[in-house]
Design an enzyme around this catalytic site. Sequence first.
Site, mmCIF file in Angstrom:
data_model
loop_
_atom_site.group_PDB
_atom_site.id
_atom_site.type_symbol
_atom_site.label_atom_id
_atom_site.label_comp_id
_atom_site.label_asym_id
_atom_site.label_seq_id
_atom_site.Cartn_x
_atom_site.Cartn_y
_atom_site.Cartn_z
ATOM 1 N N ARG A 42 0.882 -1.176 0.000
ATOM 2 C CA ARG A 42 0.000 0.000 0.000
ATOM 3 C C ARG A 42 0.915 1.220 0.000
ATOM 4 N NH1 ARG A 42 -5.415 1.437 3.378
ATOM 5 N NH2 ARG A 42 -6.149 -0.086 1.869
ATOM 6 N N HIS A 68 -7.333 0.677 -6.513
ATOM 7 C CA HIS A 68 -7.497 -0.214 -5.355
ATOM 8 C C HIS A 68 -8.167 -1.501 -5.867
ATOM 9 C CE1 HIS A 68 -7.694 -1.544 -1.368
ATOM 10 N NE2 HIS A 68 -8.534 -0.682 -0.812
ATOM 11 N N GLN A 86 -10.027 -4.122 -3.460
ATOM 12 C CA GLN A 86 -11.310 -3.636 -2.947
ATOM 13 C C GLN A 86 -12.414 -3.856 -3.977
ATOM 14 O OE1 GLN A 86 -12.228 -1.846 0.107
ATOM 15 N NE2 GLN A 86 -14.222 -2.343 -0.749
ATOM 16 N N ASP A 103 -17.368 6.964 -1.580
ATOM 17 C CA ASP A 103 -16.091 6.865 -0.854
ATOM 18 C C ASP A 103 -15.800 8.251 -0.276
ATOM 19 O OD1 ASP A 103 -13.594 6.089 0.085
ATOM 20 O OD2 ASP A 103 -12.601 6.234 -1.865
ATOM 21 N N CYS A 163 -16.601 1.634 0.630
ATOM 22 C CA CYS A 163 -15.435 0.780 0.898
ATOM 23 C C CYS A 163 -14.929 0.940 2.327
ATOM 24 C CB CYS A 163 -14.327 1.089 -0.098
ATOM 25 S SG CYS A 163 -13.821 2.820 -0.069
ATOM 26 N N ARG A 207 -14.067 -8.732 1.905
ATOM 27 C CA ARG A 207 -12.651 -8.521 1.586
ATOM 28 C C ARG A 207 -11.856 -9.793 1.876
ATOM 29 N NH1 ARG A 207 -10.418 -3.447 1.370
ATOM 30 N NH2 ARG A 207 -8.752 -4.591 0.331
HETATM 31 N N1 NVA Z 1 -10.074 6.587 -1.505
HETATM 32 C C1 NVA Z 1 -9.710 6.177 -0.166
HETATM 33 C C2 NVA Z 1 -9.915 4.727 -0.001
HETATM 34 C C3 NVA Z 1 -9.621 4.191 1.372
HETATM 35 C C4 NVA Z 1 -9.795 2.712 1.461
HETATM 36 C C5 NVA Z 1 -8.267 6.556 0.086
HETATM 37 O O1 NVA Z 1 -7.431 6.388 -0.823
HETATM 38 O O2 NVA Z 1 -7.952 7.048 1.170
HETATM 39 N N1 CP Z 2 -11.384 -0.214 2.268
HETATM 40 C C1 CP Z 2 -10.111 -0.318 2.676
HETATM 41 O O1 CP Z 2 -9.187 -0.559 1.890
HETATM 42 O O2 CP Z 2 -9.957 -0.144 4.010
HETATM 43 P P1 CP Z 2 -8.576 0.005 4.775
HETATM 44 O O3 CP Z 2 -8.002 1.333 4.410
HETATM 45 O O4 CP Z 2 -8.948 -0.093 6.222
HETATM 46 O O5 CP Z 2 -7.668 -1.109 4.355
#
Ligand code: NVA
Ligand code: CP
Length: 308
Positions: free
Chosen positions: A101, A128, A131, A227, A267, A295
């Site tokens: 990540r 992502h 997800q 989101d 999500c 997930r």
């Molecule tokens: N769009 C959000 C998704 C979190 C799972 C982010 O990138 O922070």
């Molecule tokens: N939806 C998702 O990816 O959640 P986290 O940021 O908690 O992993």
Amino acid sequence: MVKKDLLSVYDLSAKEVKSILTESLELKNSKKCLDVFRGKTLGLLLEKPSTRTMVSFAVAMTQLGGTSIFLNVEKMQRSRGESIHDTALVLSHYLDGLMVRAFKHSDVEEFAKYSTIPVINGLTDYEHPCQILADIMTIMELHRIKTVDSLKKIKIVYIGDSNNIANSLLAVAAILGLDLTIISPKEYSTKKEVLNKALKYTPSTGAEIKITSDVDAAKNADVIYTDVWISMGFEAEEKRRKKIFAPYQVNGELLKKVSSKCVVLHCRPAIRGEEITADIMDKYESSIFTEAANRLHAQKAILLHFMK
Ligand code: NVA
Ligand code: CP
């Protein structure tokens, strides 16, 4: 065997997406624990916070007979300047797979370039994929859809920031030939190059893609997906974003437009009172929790596809 990475939904063919979705649903329904990864370790390298992705991957490895190790970038020599190249090569000697990540999508691509083990994108500023595979699985489950081809009759509407989630949703819609509308304020709409990539697929898959800033396009939606307005890494734009996104909130008014069988997805993490109101979050708690729970099953199918 040539290793294969999951950096983007576009790394998958329609056949592979279908196979992962089918396997995810089967794994969930059979509640099976497999012993396929005995002695194998998945690295979970995280530059940003995570709850669902981190824990579901770890538990997925355990349930598949393997193990996982959390790699906090702050505690690694990466934080003192060790290159991605060197880190990737070294980790490839210890691990059997690496979930990353990262802030920059190009950093995950660089990890994949230098790793000799499969690299899985656990979220970047651009996509992502894990997800979105769990989300499509969830839509099939909640709408009681047995085959991926029957998904085509479901009108999916994403409303909010055209971010990593929207990009991955667009990619899966393009590949599978789905009906997807993305509603975002013009300033935060899907980037031209992202849309153009998706449009390359539509003549052959029949995907119906609509990009608009008009919230009325949510009419007759079977799925409303939203989101956060401020994704990780975009905190500096908070004030501006809150103002611009206000008309794009998922609330009771928006849901007057949708079909009677509509489900709401998010999500998570969610900010009640921003992209979604607390009452709608509560009303659709069951679908939004199913999405989070799925997930785990999707991660297992992804790991079996890329690491077996
Ligand atoms: N769009 C959000 C998704 C979190 C799972 C982010 O990138 O922070
Ligand atoms: N939806 C998702 O990816 O959640 P986290 O940021 O908690 O992993």
